[in-house]
Design a protein around this motif. Structure first.
Motif, PDB file in Angstrom:
ATOM      1  N   GLN A  11       0.770  -1.150   0.130  1.00 10.82           N
ATOM      2  CA  GLN A  11       0.087   0.067   0.016  1.00 10.82           C
ATOM      3  C   GLN A  11       0.799   1.203  -0.012  1.00 10.82           C
ATOM      4  O   GLN A  11       0.473   2.370  -0.640  1.00 10.82           O
ATOM      5  N   ARG A  12       1.997   1.202   0.849  1.00 10.40           N
ATOM      6  CA  ARG A  12       2.848   2.480   0.708  1.00 10.40           C
ATOM      7  C   ARG A  12       3.241   2.665  -0.559  1.00 10.40           C
ATOM      8  O   ARG A  12       3.450   3.838  -1.234  1.00 10.40           O
ATOM      9  N   ASP A  13       3.915   1.494  -1.358  1.00  7.22           N
ATOM     10  CA  ASP A  13       4.450   1.774  -2.723  1.00  7.22           C
ATOM     11  C   ASP A  13       3.368   2.192  -3.591  1.00  7.22           C
ATOM     12  O   ASP A  13       3.592   3.373  -4.821  1.00  7.22           O
ATOM     13  N   ILE A  48       3.822  10.277   3.302  1.00  4.05           N
ATOM     14  CA  ILE A  48       3.329   9.021   3.044  1.00  4.05           C
ATOM     15  C   ILE A  48       4.343   8.117   3.752  1.00  4.05           C
ATOM     16  O   ILE A  48       3.865   7.090   4.540  1.00  4.05           O
ATOM     17  N   PRO A  49       5.749   8.283   3.695  1.00  2.00           N
ATOM     18  CA  PRO A  49       6.625   7.226   4.362  1.00  2.00           C
ATOM     19  C   PRO A  49       6.192   7.359   5.870  1.00  2.00           C
ATOM     20  O   PRO A  49       6.402   6.240   6.570  1.00  2.00           O
ATOM     21  N   ALA A  50       6.225   8.273   6.431  1.00  3.35           N
ATOM     22  CA  ALA A  50       6.006   8.445   7.968  1.00  3.35           C
ATOM     23  C   ALA A  50       4.652   7.791   8.388  1.00  3.35           C
ATOM     24  O   ALA A  50       4.622   6.947   9.410  1.00  3.35           O
ATOM     25  N   GLU A  51       3.589   7.930   7.558  1.00  5.70           N
ATOM     26  CA  GLU A  51       2.120   7.472   7.944  1.00  5.70           C
ATOM     27  C   GLU A  51       2.362   5.834   7.912  1.00  5.70           C
ATOM     28  O   GLU A  51       2.078   5.391   8.655  1.00  5.70           O
ATOM     29  N   TYR A  52       2.845   5.379   6.721  1.00  8.15           N
ATOM     30  CA  TYR A  52       3.003   3.826   6.539  1.00  8.15           C
ATOM     31  C   TYR A  52       3.984   3.331   7.566  1.00  8.15           C
ATOM     32  O   TYR A  52       4.019   2.116   7.913  1.00  8.15           O
ATOM     33  N   GLY A  53       5.173   4.126   7.686  1.00  7.66           N
ATOM     34  CA  GLY A  53       6.279   3.656   8.437  1.00  7.66           C
ATOM     35  C   GLY A  53       5.833   3.356   9.732  1.00  7.66           C
ATOM     36  O   GLY A  53       6.409   2.333  10.315  1.00  7.66           O
ATOM     37  N   GLU A  54       5.106   4.138  10.399  1.00  5.46           N
ATOM     38  CA  GLU A  54       4.531   4.018  11.850  1.00  5.46           C
ATOM     39  C   GLU A  54       3.544   2.629  11.706  1.00  5.46           C
ATOM     40  O   GLU A  54       3.970   1.867  12.798  1.00  5.46           O
ATOM     41  N   LYS A  55       2.708   2.446  10.776  1.00 10.30           N
ATOM     42  CA  LYS A  55       1.823   1.310  10.761  1.00 10.30           C
ATOM     43  C   LYS A  55       2.719   0.235  10.726  1.00 10.30           C
ATOM     44  O   LYS A  55       2.374  -0.987  11.340  1.00 10.30           O
TER      45      LYS A  55
END
Length: 449
Positions: free
Chosen positions: A148-150, A231-238
């Motif tokens: 999803q991040r990609d 986006i990287p921060a958002e999905y990185g946390e998840k």
């Protein structure tokens, strides 16, 4: 006046007595000398008779193999004697039950301790399986979040490229509209009414519209750039949270496996411990002596309970010799043995006249001395030239043996005994330094055999 012995003897010589005549004719000195010469010749002849040297030792009858010797059956756990199944002197076969003991330790008194432990093990294994499924689900969730991040990054990058193109288009339209407005304003000033006010105002409105559109596109471009950066921060946390949960789950799985291993070990120990309740005969034999009597006695782990003598031991003689004589022995040396209870006449130097002795050969020589400093030598019966040992022999019967060595004369042996010389040894009789106790031949060093 008394008559002396000399006068009496002188008178007897002149009397015509036949007895005195005979006494005077006897030659006693010649007879005595002949007897002395005969005895001397006999002694000299005896000195040249053959004499076989020997090494003497005493010991007892034992079993050649350690497995054939009397065995003490011990309790492997602390317990209480519940029942005896045999009596002293009774013959038992391998695997026959001899005595049964029960538990006395508090932690094993519950008869359901094994099923309960197995239940705990099964529950722990199910919990481990559930934790494993959760870890796999979290791993799949991490993969989906990364995908999803990609995808979100690619989508936002495409939108960003689109907004950049629209910003460039809006900048071009705004530049054209401003240029047209500047020309109209110049014409309106220069022509003095050639261009109407309405036309001028329409160009002004158009220029304002293009400027507003440019600002709007620039704002949307800035918003898209911000979204791309977040986006990287958002999905990185998840993803980090999912990985943390998975790591914690795997840690729980590892702890569960450790607990399961302990429970599995406990189940195995309890299963094996149940086998210790029954003491069985290790091989065919006779129950010799019970060191614990009756029922209800408490025994500790390692304490002997009963002794068993194997039924058909291969008998041997355990002989002890002095350290100065052990160098003369080697496996295969012939030995003459007599046993307590079997009358025998043994002349060590003349084994051919021995009566009641039995033949044996050296089988094993210990490489270190016993507690009293003597070396132990194991002998086995030699039936090639002698009769078998008595079948009535029991282990522990006393025995005495003579190992036959070199043939010498009686005179040489007496001379050796008077001077205290040791027994001679030939170079070929010396045991090899590589010889192992009980081996007749030792492999050469480096042969690999």
């Amino acid at each position: 006046m008394g008559i002396s012995d000399i006068d009496i003897e002188r008178e007897l010589k002149h009397l015509p007595l036949e007895t005195t005549t005979l006494l005077g004719k006897a030659n006693t000195s010649r007879i005595v000398s002949r007897w002395l010469i005969g005895i001397l010749v006999a002694l000299v002849a005896i000195l040249f008779l053959p004499w076989q040297q020997s090494v003497q030792g005493n010991g007892v009858v034992t079993a050649l193999s350690p497995s054939d010797r009397p065995q003490q059956l011990q309790s492997r756990i602390d317990g209480r004697i519940e029942a005896w199944y045999v009596g002293e002197g009774q013959f038992v076969k391998k695997g026959d039950s001899i005595v049964r003991i029960s538990e006395i330790k508090e932690e094993y008194l519950n008869p359901q301790v094994l099923p309960l432990t197995e239940t705990q093990l099964n529950a722990k294994e199910r919990a481990i399986a559930d934790k494993g499924d959760k870890a796999e689900a979290l791993a799949a969730q991490i993969v989906q979040l990364e995908q999803q991040r990609d995808f979100k990054l690619q989508q936002t990058q495409n939108k960003l490229a689109q907004y950049r193109a629209e910003v460039r288009q809006a900048e071009l339209e705004d530049s054209v509209a401003r240029d047209q407005l500047r020309r109209r304003e110049r014409l309106f000033r220069d022509t003095l009414g050639l261009i109407s006010v309405n036309d001028l105002q329409s160009f002004q409105v158009k220029a304002q519209q293009t400027t507003a559109k440019l600002v709007e596109k620039q704002q949307m471009l800035a918003i898209t750039e911000t979204d791309l950066a977040s986006i990287p921060a958002e999905y990185g946390e998840k993803i980090a949270k999912a990985r943390s949960d998975r790591a914690a789950t795997l840690a729980e799985v590892s702890e569960g496996r450790a607990d399961a291993a302990k429970l599995r070990d406990k189940v195995g120990a309890l299963t094996l411990r149940r086998e210790f309740y029954m003491i069985e005969a290790p091989q065919d034999g006779y129950v010799v002596r019970a060191t614990r009597a009756g029922q209800g006695e408490i025994v500790k782990a390692g304490e002997p309970i009963v002794s068993v003598q194997p039924a058909r031991p291969q008998k041997a003689v355990e002989l002890y010799v002095k350290p100065m004589d052990v160098a003369l022995l080697k496996p295969g040396r012939h030995v003459r043995v007599f046993f307590d209870g079997w009358p025998a006449l043994q002349v060590s130097g003349w084994p051919q006249v021995a009566v009641g002795t039995f033949g044996a050969t050296v089988a094993v020589i210990d490489q270190f001395p016993s507690a009293d400093g003597r070396f132990r030598v194991l002998l086995v019966q030699d039936t090639s030239h002698d009769e078998p040992w008595p079948a009535q022999l029991r282990l522990g019967t006393g025995a005495e043996g003579w190992a036959m060595l070199d043939n010498v004369t009686v005179g040489w042996e007496l001379w050796r005994q008077l001077n205290g010389f040791p027994l001679s040894i030939k170079p070929g009789d010396a045991p090899s330094p590589n010889l192992v106790a009980g081996d007749e031949q030792a492999p050469a060093k480096g042969s690999g055999k």
